[in-house]
Design a protein around this motif. Structure first.
Motif: not given
Length: 508
Positions: A371-384
């Protein structure tokens, strides 16, 4: 007649080809048994002469000759030369079958383009297909011995009904020393043009389609003529034949069993029959026999093409298609699955197990991820939220001045993209709207009435920058005053694409 064994090997199983080894007709045993008997007879004669005829001194000389032949026979590249030759011959054999002139496509076009249920329309269609069949007969009797034995002269072709006597006069009066298999194709073209002038062929597109199919048919007839004319180069055939025969001539001497008492290396066992040499002869000489049979498939071997059968079949089905089946249609009815949401033909009891097998969805269909591998991630590392990051990234890339210089259109596009990608819940949207319960006019700068609220909160439009490159068109708006939206625009011309689409039109 061609030997067909396809049904015997429909399913792969243990020893699947073993039952084919007992077939005689079309087998390698039928082709090779004479050569094998000759080779074995010569081998046994030399072996008997060595054992019972030669003197001791002659035996020593013969033994040296045996060792010499066995040592240098391997220098003949028989497998290399023979392998390439058989590959070439098999490829050529299959291409010749693909060039057999079949009238199936042509007869369908004739039936669909040459109209008329009267006697003249029927005469047009039958004559056109008879000309096509005549061209095939003329070329096949030029390349196939079986067809030539059936139609040895043009008189036999006339008596068989492929040509009329008037057509025979025209055919023989044509002064040409070359093969005239193409003459009926020219008659076909002339007759099709006449049918077009009479209105039997209703437009030029239909005539073009008809002549294109005739060109394909005539091209196959021409390829058969060229395959018969241009053979595999004779030097290649000679090299292969000499390589195979010389190799086994050397094996006749080099594979002899010598007296074990002489102590020659590799001759510790004395047998009368060279089993593995006979197997080698069977494989190599059999390979050469395969090429010999396939190099000309228009003869009378067991596996040669059934040319006479094809002539009969093609003539019959072509006449049926353009005459009895012309304009013959069954009454249109609703099919069995007319009201079915998912049409599927029934299965018998022998094939019902196939219903339990799922359909193929793709090779990655069964891959599972955590489940955690299916979450989209931000490329700049910021939160939001990820949508805001995309909008801010586009805002940083595009110059503000250029966007505002266009009347705020680019800024509105970016605002629209930010609102479309934001993740605002219904609760936060309702809480942030201060004019939800206010009377009319209490909140003039609220965007609740704007249809863009469906995608997120509305943002105030930025002010136009004032500078030397951008003249001021009117007084600057007062602070905290709402900037009026541009007047509604008409629909964009169809040749101007919109990068935003319908959302941009609703924004305007």
């Amino acid at each position: 007649m061609t030997v067909t064994y396809t049904a015997r090997v429909a399913n792969a199983r243990f020893g699947g080809f073993s039952q084919l080894l007992l077939l005689w007709r079309g087998s390698i045993y039928k082709l090779l048994w004479r050569e094998l008997v000759c080779f074995l007879g010569l081998y046994m004669a030399l072996s008997a002469a060595y054992r019972f005829v030669l003197t001791e001194e002659q035996k020593r000389y013969f033994e040296k000759l045996v060792i010499y032949c066995d040592q240098y026979a391997s220098l003949i590249p028989v497998s290399f030369v023979l392998g390439f030759y058989v590959t070439l011959v098999v490829h050529r054999w299959w291409n010749q079958y693909l060039c057999m002139p079949l009238p199936d496509a042509l007869m369908c076009v004739v039936a669909g383009t040459v109209h008329g249920r009267d006697e003249r329309g029927r005469l047009y269609r039958r004559t056109l297909m008879r000309y096509a069949g005549l061209s095939a007969v003329l070329i096949l009797r030029s390349v196939s011995t079986a067809v030539f034995k059936r139609f040895p002269t043009v008189d036999h072709v006339v008596e068989a009904g492929f040509m009329t006597r008037e057509e025979r006069k025209k055919f023989e009066n044509l002064n040409s020393s070359y093969n005239k298999y193409w003459v009926p194709c020219v008659w076909f073209s002339n007759l099709a043009a006449q049918a077009r002038r009479e209105g039997r062929i209703r437009d030029n597109s239909a005539l073009k389609l008809l002549l294109e199919e005739l060109t394909v048919f005539r091209g196959k007839c021409g390829m058969l003529f060229h395959y018969d004319w241009i053979s595999v180069p004779l030097v290649y055939t000679q090299v292969v034949t000499i390589a195979v025969y010389s190799y086994f001539l050397a094996c006749l001497i080099g594979r002899q069993f010598l007296d074990p008492a002489q102590g020659y290396e590799g001759h510790n066992l004395d047998l009368c029959v060279p089993i593995f040499t006979l197997l080698q002869f069977f494989f190599y000489a059999g390979w050469l026999k395969v090429a010999e049979q396939l190099i000309n498939p228009f003869g009378e071997d067991d596996d040669d093409f059934e040319t006479n059968f094809l002539i009969d079949r093609n003539f019959q089905v072509s006449m049926l298609a353009v005459d009895e089946m012309y304009d013959d249609l069954a009454m249109l009815e609703k099919d069995l699955y007319w009201d079915a949401t998912e049409a599927r033909a029934p299965y018998t009891a022998a094939t019902a197990f196939l219903l339990q097998q799922p359909s193929f969805q793709g090779s990655t269909f069964d891959i599972t991820l955590a489940k955690e591998d299916m979450q989209f991630q931000r490329l700049d590392g910021a939160d939001g939220p990820l949508g805001e990051a995309h909008a801010d990234f586009l805002q940083r890339l595009l110059p503000v001045g250029a966007g505002m210089a266009a009347g705020g259109l680019l800024g509105r596009r970016l605002s629209l993209m930010r609102r479309k990608n934001s993740c605002v819940s219904e609760t936060s949207t309702a809480a942030s709207c201060a004019c939800a319960g206010a009377p009319d006019g209490a909140a003039p700068d609220c965007g609740c009435g704007d249809p863009l609220l469906d995608a997120g909160l509305r943002e105030p439009e930025p002010e136009l920058p004032v500078g030397p490159e951008m003249p001021v068109l009117g007084p600057a708006p007062e602070p905290f005053a709402t900037v009026p939206m541009p007047a509604p625009r008409g629909p964009a011309p169809p040749w101007l694409p919109s990068p935003i689409g319908e959302e941009e039109e609703s924004l305007a």
